[in-house]
Scaffold this motif. Structure first.
Motif, PDB file in Angstrom:
ATOM      1  N   LEU A 113      14.202  13.290 112.688  1.00 16.45           N
ATOM      2  CA  LEU A 113      14.340  14.749 112.598  1.00 16.45           C
ATOM      3  C   LEU A 113      14.922  15.320 113.886  1.00 16.45           C
ATOM      4  O   LEU A 113      15.792  16.205 113.847  1.00 16.45           O
ATOM      5  CB  LEU A 113      12.981  15.387 112.311  1.00 16.45           C
ATOM      6  N   ALA A 114      14.443  14.828 115.028  1.00 18.85           N
ATOM      7  CA  ALA A 114      14.954  15.314 116.314  1.00 18.85           C
ATOM      8  C   ALA A 114      16.434  14.982 116.473  1.00 18.85           C
ATOM      9  O   ALA A 114      17.225  15.806 116.956  1.00 18.85           O
ATOM     10  CB  ALA A 114      14.142  14.704 117.458  1.00 18.85           C
ATOM     11  N   TYR A 115      16.820  13.792 116.061  1.00 18.38           N
ATOM     12  CA  TYR A 115      18.232  13.402 116.156  1.00 18.38           C
ATOM     13  C   TYR A 115      19.114  14.269 115.259  1.00 18.38           C
ATOM     14  O   TYR A 115      20.191  14.709 115.669  1.00 18.38           O
ATOM     15  CB  TYR A 115      18.370  11.931 115.774  1.00 18.38           C
ATOM     16  N   LEU A 116      18.637  14.542 114.050  1.00 16.61           N
ATOM     17  CA  LEU A 116      19.405  15.368 113.126  1.00 16.61           C
ATOM     18  C   LEU A 116      19.526  16.796 113.632  1.00 16.61           C
ATOM     19  O   LEU A 116      20.601  17.401 113.564  1.00 16.61           O
ATOM     20  CB  LEU A 116      18.748  15.362 111.745  1.00 16.61           C
ATOM     21  N   HIS A 117      18.424  17.338 114.135  1.00 15.67           N
ATOM     22  CA  HIS A 117      18.419  18.750 114.533  1.00 15.67           C
ATOM     23  C   HIS A 117      19.119  18.980 115.871  1.00 15.67           C
ATOM     24  O   HIS A 117      19.984  19.853 115.984  1.00 15.67           O
ATOM     25  CB  HIS A 117      16.981  19.266 114.595  1.00 15.67           C
ATOM     26  N   PHE A 118      18.753  18.200 116.875  1.00 16.66           N
ATOM     27  CA  PHE A 118      19.295  18.431 118.212  1.00 16.66           C
ATOM     28  C   PHE A 118      20.597  17.677 118.461  1.00 16.66           C
ATOM     29  O   PHE A 118      21.443  18.139 119.223  1.00 16.66           O
ATOM     30  CB  PHE A 118      18.257  18.032 119.272  1.00 16.66           C
ATOM     31  N   GLY A 119      20.746  16.516 117.833  1.00 14.35           N
ATOM     32  CA  GLY A 119      21.957  15.743 118.052  1.00 14.35           C
ATOM     33  C   GLY A 119      23.092  16.109 117.114  1.00 14.35           C
ATOM     34  O   GLY A 119      24.220  16.360 117.558  1.00 14.35           O
ATOM     35  N   LEU A 120      22.790  16.177 115.810  1.00 11.38           N
ATOM     36  CA  LEU A 120      23.823  16.447 114.811  1.00 11.38           C
ATOM     37  C   LEU A 120      23.859  17.912 114.368  1.00 11.38           C
ATOM     38  O   LEU A 120      24.705  18.285 113.563  1.00 11.38           O
ATOM     39  CB  LEU A 120      23.623  15.546 113.581  1.00 11.38           C
ATOM     40  N   LYS A 121      22.933  18.726 114.873  1.00 10.21           N
ATOM     41  CA  LYS A 121      22.884  20.179 114.581  1.00 10.21           C
ATOM     42  C   LYS A 121      22.699  20.456 113.094  1.00 10.21           C
ATOM     43  O   LYS A 121      23.292  21.390 112.546  1.00 10.21           O
ATOM     44  CB  LYS A 121      24.155  20.868 115.092  1.00 10.21           C
ATOM     45  N   ILE A 122      21.869  19.654 112.438  1.00  6.77           N
ATOM     46  CA  ILE A 122      21.549  19.899 111.036  1.00  6.77           C
ATOM     47  C   ILE A 122      20.490  20.996 110.953  1.00  6.77           C
ATOM     48  O   ILE A 122      19.474  20.948 111.651  1.00  6.77           O
ATOM     49  CB  ILE A 122      21.041  18.616 110.352  1.00  6.77           C
ATOM     50  N   ASN A 123      20.733  21.980 110.108  1.00  2.00           N
ATOM     51  CA  ASN A 123      19.864  23.148 110.021  1.00  2.00           C
ATOM     52  C   ASN A 123      18.684  22.868 109.084  1.00  2.00           C
ATOM     53  O   ASN A 123      18.875  22.487 107.932  1.00  2.00           O
ATOM     54  CB  ASN A 123      20.665  24.350 109.515  1.00  2.00           C
ATOM     55  N   PHE A 124      17.469  23.111 109.585  1.00  2.00           N
ATOM     56  CA  PHE A 124      16.267  22.964 108.763  1.00  2.00           C
ATOM     57  C   PHE A 124      15.598  24.303 108.482  1.00  2.00           C
ATOM     58  O   PHE A 124      14.498  24.341 107.927  1.00  2.00           O
ATOM     59  CB  PHE A 124      15.257  22.040 109.444  1.00  2.00           C
ATOM     60  N   GLY A 125      16.250  25.399 108.843  1.00  4.29           N
ATOM     61  CA  GLY A 125      15.651  26.711 108.637  1.00  4.29           C
ATOM     62  C   GLY A 125      14.753  27.102 109.795  1.00  4.29           C
ATOM     63  O   GLY A 125      14.778  26.489 110.876  1.00  4.29           O
ATOM     64  N   ASN A 126      13.939  28.115 109.564  1.00  5.12           N
ATOM     65  CA  ASN A 126      13.098  28.676 110.625  1.00  5.12           C
ATOM     66  C   ASN A 126      11.616  28.356 110.435  1.00  5.12           C
ATOM     67  O   ASN A 126      10.755  29.047 110.988  1.00  5.12           O
ATOM     68  CB  ASN A 126      13.280  30.197 110.676  1.00  5.12           C
ATOM     69  N   ARG A 127      11.302  27.330 109.656  1.00 10.85           N
ATOM     70  CA  ARG A 127       9.911  26.987 109.378  1.00 10.85           C
ATOM     71  C   ARG A 127       9.612  25.590 109.895  1.00 10.85           C
ATOM     72  O   ARG A 127       9.386  24.656 109.129  1.00 10.85           O
ATOM     73  CB  ARG A 127       9.634  27.078 107.883  1.00 10.85           C
ATOM     74  N   ALA A 128       9.600  25.448 111.216  1.00 11.55           N
ATOM     75  CA  ALA A 128       9.442  24.135 111.834  1.00 11.55           C
ATOM     76  C   ALA A 128       8.104  23.503 111.472  1.00 11.55           C
ATOM     77  O   ALA A 128       8.020  22.295 111.241  1.00 11.55           O
ATOM     78  CB  ALA A 128       9.585  24.250 113.351  1.00 11.55           C
ATOM     79  N   GLY A 129       7.054  24.307 111.420  1.00 19.20           N
ATOM     80  CA  GLY A 129       5.745  23.773 111.091  1.00 19.20           C
ATOM     81  C   GLY A 129       5.696  23.163 109.702  1.00 19.20           C
ATOM     82  O   GLY A 129       5.141  22.065 109.510  1.00 19.20           O
ATOM     83  N   TYR A 130       6.294  23.846 108.740  1.00 20.66           N
ATOM     84  CA  TYR A 130       6.326  23.321 107.372  1.00 20.66           C
ATOM     85  C   TYR A 130       7.203  22.073 107.291  1.00 20.66           C
ATOM     86  O   TYR A 130       6.929  21.161 106.492  1.00 20.66           O
ATOM     87  CB  TYR A 130       6.839  24.385 106.410  1.00 20.66           C
ATOM     88  N   VAL A 131       8.281  22.033 108.077  1.00 17.59           N
ATOM     89  CA  VAL A 131       9.149  20.854 108.088  1.00 17.59           C
ATOM     90  C   VAL A 131       8.368  19.634 108.583  1.00 17.59           C
ATOM     91  O   VAL A 131       8.449  18.538 107.999  1.00 17.59           O
ATOM     92  CB  VAL A 131      10.384  21.098 108.973  1.00 17.59           C
ATOM     93  N   LEU A 132       7.580  19.814 109.658  1.00 18.80           N
ATOM     94  CA  LEU A 132       6.778  18.709 110.184  1.00 18.80           C
ATOM     95  C   LEU A 132       5.693  18.299 109.187  1.00 18.80           C
ATOM     96  O   LEU A 132       5.409  17.099 109.024  1.00 18.80           O
ATOM     97  CB  LEU A 132       6.148  19.115 111.517  1.00 18.80           C
ATOM     98  N   LEU A 133       5.093  19.294 108.515  1.00 20.72           N
ATOM     99  CA  LEU A 133       4.084  18.980 107.499  1.00 20.72           C
ATOM    100  C   LEU A 133       4.702  18.172 106.360  1.00 20.72           C
ATOM    101  O   LEU A 133       4.100  17.193 105.879  1.00 20.72           O
ATOM    102  CB  LEU A 133       3.470  20.269 106.959  1.00 20.72           C
TER     103      LEU A 133
END
Length: 381
Positions: free
Chosen positions: A246-266
């Motif tokens: 997830l960190a590689y996708l979000h910070f490395g490849l700039k893939i958008n997961f929306g504004n609900r980080a807590g739900y994404v981790l859950l």
């Protein structure tokens, strides 16, 4: 004793390089290849002005109305056409043959004609433009026959003012993004690859399959306690691997997961538990060797990934339309849909439905594994 077994199982599992490669490095490599292949997919769908031509013959010069309309739609940044004016039909045919234009208009008598080469989106737009102009032109002629003074009361402005009475609504505030489903299904596949960790835990307590399992069964600890401690160690490793992905996708490849980080981790955590419990259940239920168990888990993981749209994006929607039950029993699709629901929908209703189904599968897999493992007995080791 639980902590002692947990620590040593963790050390044992983390040293399995082959397992770490398939559950961590392989998804990272696949994500990189996806990024290189699909990053320009959305930009390719951005509208670009169509290269169109028109033959400047006598009829075209006399038709001031068509010249005015064609000139208007060929100006500005949001123009419809990049217009090229040909002096003859032979010149326009030459441009069309060399693909310098997608088609050309010409007027013969009072009729507007369109010539194109092949079929496609550009050609369809040019035909729609010609059809709309013919429709408006006929409407103006009919009105002027009955009311010649209408031209002085803004007739042309009224005819060109097209209104739509259909309102487009969106399920959420986020912009649709065609490439996200590929990456979300990749995360789901990585979670299901955690089933190999679950399989490993079952094999290591199944005394008829390995010497290590035989030693564990004669150790002064109940095999279910050993299995639970090992599963917790495997879950820690798997969830850490998913967090790295997830960190590689979000910070490395700039893939958008929306504004609900807590739900994404859950969702990532529930997906990890789902993959682990699925692998344990299949491994416990299948009374064959490790090769057969691995083949079944691989087939389910990759088949589910295909049906969720990881290889062909439209497959996810085809399954949802024609075989909706298959979409709801496919754990990869449930995970993919949960991630996309968090990104696209403002409401959590669809997300909660996906999470509920995954939790139900987890309970089913865990209960099934417990019922199978608790009955294992060996006459001698």
């Amino acid at each position: 004793m639980f902590i002692h077994v947990f620590i040593y199982r963790f050390k044992c599992l983390i040293r399995d390089r082959q397992m770490v490669f398939w559950t961590l490095l392989f998804p990272l490599l696949l994500a990189t290849f996806f990024y290189m292949a699909f990053i320009n997919l959305n930009s390719d769908e951005t509208f670009r002005p169509i290269h169109a031509g028109v033959i400047s013959n006598a009829a075209y010069q006399q038709d001031q109305s068509f010249r005015s309309v064609l000139t208007d739609v060929s100006k500005g940044e949001d123009r419809l056409f990049n217009l090229k004016v040909a002096s003859s039909k032979e010149k326009a045919d030459q441009w069309l043959k060399s693909n310098r234009i997608q088609g050309y208009y010409f007027i013969s008598g009072k009729e507007l004609h369109l010539t194109v080469k092949g079929s496609g989106m550009d050609q369809s737009i040019m035909k729609s433009f010609a059809d709309q102009y013919r429709h408006d032109h006929i409407a103006v002629e009919d009105i002027l026959q009955t009311n010649p003074l209408a031209l002085n009361h803004g007739l042309m402005a009224d005819v060109s003012n097209h209104q739509s009475f259909v309102k487009e609504t969106s399920g959420g505030s986020a912009e649709p993004n065609n490439i996200l489903n590929y990456f979300y299904s990749l995360i789901a596949m990585a979670c299901l690859y955690g089933s190999f960790w679950g399989m490993k835990e079952i094999i290591d307590i199944q005394a008829d399959l390995s010497d290590r399992a035989a030693r564990i069964n004669v150790a002064p600890i109940h095999k279910l306690n050993a299995f639970l401690a090992g599963s917790c160690a495997a879950l820690v490793i798997l969830f850490t691997e998913i967090l790295i992905l997830l960190a590689y996708l979000h910070f490395g490849l700039k893939i958008n997961f929306g504004n609900r980080a807590g739900y994404v981790l859950l969702t990532a955590f529930i997906g990890s538990v789902l993959g682990l419990s699925f692998g344990a259940f299949v491994s416990a239920a299948v009374k064959k060797g490790e090769g057969v168990k691995t083949a079944i888990l691989m087939a389910v993981s990759m088949g589910g990934s295909f049906l969720s749209g990881m290889m062909v994006m439209n497959m996810k929607y085809l399954v949802a339309e024609y075989v909706p039950l298959l979409a709801w029993i496919n754990p990869v699709n449930l995970l993919t849909d949960a991630f996309y629901s968090l990104y696209y929908y403002d409401s959590l209703q669809r997300y909660a439905l996906n999470m509920g189904m995954m939790c139900a599968f987890i309970v089913l897999f865990c209960a099934g594994t417990y019922q199978i493992v608790r009955r294992w007995n060996y006459a001698s080791l």
